[in-house]
Design a protein around this motif. Structure first.
Motif, PDB file in Angstrom:
ATOM      1  N   LEU A 129       0.752  -1.378   0.400  1.00  0.00           N
ATOM      2  CA  LEU A 129       0.031  -0.253  -0.018  1.00  0.00           C
ATOM      3  C   LEU A 129       0.898   1.612   0.062  1.00  0.00           C
ATOM      4  CD1 LEU A 129      -3.064  -0.992   2.926  1.00  0.00           C
ATOM      5  CD2 LEU A 129      -2.419  -0.986   0.298  1.00  0.00           C
ATOM      6  N   SER A 130       0.185   2.847  -1.033  1.00  0.00           N
ATOM      7  CA  SER A 130       1.242   3.433  -0.815  1.00  0.00           C
ATOM      8  C   SER A 130       1.485   4.408   0.617  1.00  0.00           C
ATOM      9  CB  SER A 130       0.186   4.151  -1.795  1.00  0.00           C
ATOM     10  OG  SER A 130       0.984   5.982  -1.845  1.00  0.00           O
TER      11      SER A 130
ATOM     12  N   ASP B 216      -0.913   4.961   6.352  1.00  0.00           N
ATOM     13  CA  ASP B 216       0.170   4.777   7.564  1.00  0.00           C
ATOM     14  C   ASP B 216       0.108   3.525   8.711  1.00  0.00           C
ATOM     15  OD1 ASP B 216       0.812   7.813   7.722  1.00  0.00           O
ATOM     16  OD2 ASP B 216      -1.888   8.039   9.115  1.00  0.00           O
ATOM     17  N   LEU B 217       1.014   2.776   8.792  1.00  0.00           N
ATOM     18  CA  LEU B 217       1.541   1.860   8.920  1.00  0.00           C
ATOM     19  C   LEU B 217       1.131   2.024  10.877  1.00  0.00           C
ATOM     20  CD1 LEU B 217       1.857  -1.834   9.346  1.00  0.00           C
ATOM     21  CD2 LEU B 217       4.462  -0.356   9.068  1.00  0.00           C
ATOM     22  N   LEU B 218      -0.132   1.709  11.392  1.00  0.00           N
ATOM     23  CA  LEU B 218      -0.381   2.216  13.096  1.00  0.00           C
ATOM     24  C   LEU B 218       0.091   1.609  13.730  1.00  0.00           C
ATOM     25  CD1 LEU B 218      -2.487   3.912  14.028  1.00  0.00           C
ATOM     26  CD2 LEU B 218      -4.107   1.730  14.326  1.00  0.00           C
TER      27      LEU B 218
ATOM     28  N   TRP C 178      -2.621  -1.781   8.848  1.00  0.00           N
ATOM     29  CA  TRP C 178      -2.546  -0.170   7.636  1.00  0.00           C
ATOM     30  C   TRP C 178      -3.583   0.643   7.946  1.00  0.00           C
ATOM     31  CZ3 TRP C 178      -0.658  -5.357   6.785  1.00  0.00           C
ATOM     32  CH2 TRP C 178       0.800  -5.338   7.120  1.00  0.00           C
ATOM     33  N   VAL C 179      -3.397   1.473   8.213  1.00  0.00           N
ATOM     34  CA  VAL C 179      -4.848   2.686   8.765  1.00  0.00           C
ATOM     35  C   VAL C 179      -4.743   2.892   7.404  1.00  0.00           C
ATOM     36  CG1 VAL C 179      -6.379   4.044   9.390  1.00  0.00           C
ATOM     37  CG2 VAL C 179      -5.253   1.619  10.465  1.00  0.00           C
TER      38      VAL C 179
END
Length: 225
Positions: A48-49, A54-56, A61-62
Motif C-alpha cells: 500500500l502507498s 499509515d502503518l499504525l 495499515w490504516v
C-alpha cells in the motif's frame, strides 16, 4: 454436486481493479477464501502507498482518510481502507479487511472478515469468518453465528440442497445490497443473495436467493416491485 447461484463468480459482482479480484476468482465458492484472508492482508499491506496509508503498528495499515474513534482496538493483520469510519468501542480482532467507505460501529466485533466496500455494521454487531459485499447493511444487534453448537463442520443449505464445507468456523456470505434487520441471527453457513432482505428478529437457517425476503416465520418469498 454444485450450487451455481452460490459460486463466487456468480455470487459477488467484482471489478478487475479490486485488490482481491484475482484471489476471489480462483475460488469456486466464496467460503473457500476464509482461510486466505489473513495471508492476503499480510501480503497486500506492505504494497500500500505510504502517501495514502499509515502503518499504525505491526501488521495494521490504516488509510489517512479513515476516521478512527477513541477506544478502538485493532489487531493485525488488518487493513482499514479509505474513507472508513470506525466508531468507539469497536474490536477489530485480526485478519480483517475493511473496504473503502465502510462503517464499523460502536461495540462491533470483526474477526477474519472482508468488508468489500460501502458496508455498514454500525451498532453492536458480531461478524466472524464472513465476507460482506458492496452496500450490505446489518441492523443493530444483527450477528453472524460462525460455530455450530455441536462443533461439527458447517453446511450451506440452499433451496433444498446442502453442501458440506468442511469448515468448523464459517459465518455468512452477503452479496451486494443485502439488508439485514435488527437483532437477526444468521446461522453458520448462511449466504444471502444480491438485494435480499432479512426481517428484524429473524433466525436465518437457510440461504436466501437474490431478490428475496426472509420473514420472521422462516418463509422466503420474492421481493415484489
Amino acid at each position: 454436486m454444485t450450487i451455481k447461484a452460490l459460486e463466487t463468480a456468480n455470487f459477488f459482482t467484482l471489478k478487475g481493479h479490486e485488490p482481491f479480484y484475482d484471489l476471489f476468482m480462483k475460488s469456486l465458492y466464496p467460503w473457500d477464501l476464509l482461510a486466505e484472508i489473513g495471508p492476503f492482508i499480510a501480503s497486500l499491506g506492505p504494497q500500500l502507498s505510504r502517501d495514502d496509508y499509515d502503518l499504525l503498528k505491526e501488521g495494521v495499515w490504516v488509510a489517512k482518510s479513515a476516521r478512527i474513534a477513541d477506544y478502538v482496538t485493532i489487531q493485525g493483520p488488518a487493513i482499514i481502507g479509505e474513507g472508513v469510519e470506525i466508531r468507539p468501542g469497536a474490536f477489530i480482532r485480526k485478519q480483517v479487511y475493511v473496504g473503502p467507505h465502510s462503517v464499523v460501529g460502536n461495540a462491533t466485533e470483526l474477526k477474519n472478515v472482508i468488508l468489500i466496500g460501502s458496508v455498514e455494521v454500525p451498532h453492536f454487531n458480531y461478524v466472524g469468518d464472513s465476507i460482506l459485499s458492496y452496500g450490505a447493511h446489518l441492523g443493530a444487534g444483527a450477528i453472524t453465528s460462525n460455530l455450530r453448537a455441536d462443533r461439527q463442520a458447517v453446511k450451506v443449505r440452499f433451496q433444498g440442497q446442502s453442501l458440506d464445507t468442511g469448515l468448523r468456523k464459517f459465518g455468512a456470505m452477503l452479496a451486494e445490497n443485502v439488508e439485514v434487520g435488527c437483532n437477526a441471527v444468521m446461522n453458520p453457513g448462511v449466504s444471502l443473495g444480491r438485494d435480499s432482505l432479512v426481517y428484524p428478529l429473524s433466525f436465518v437457517r437457510t440461504s436466501v436467493p437474490a431478490g428475496h425476503i426472509h420473514k420472521n416465520d422462516g418463509s422466503i418469498s420474492p421481493i415484489r416491485g
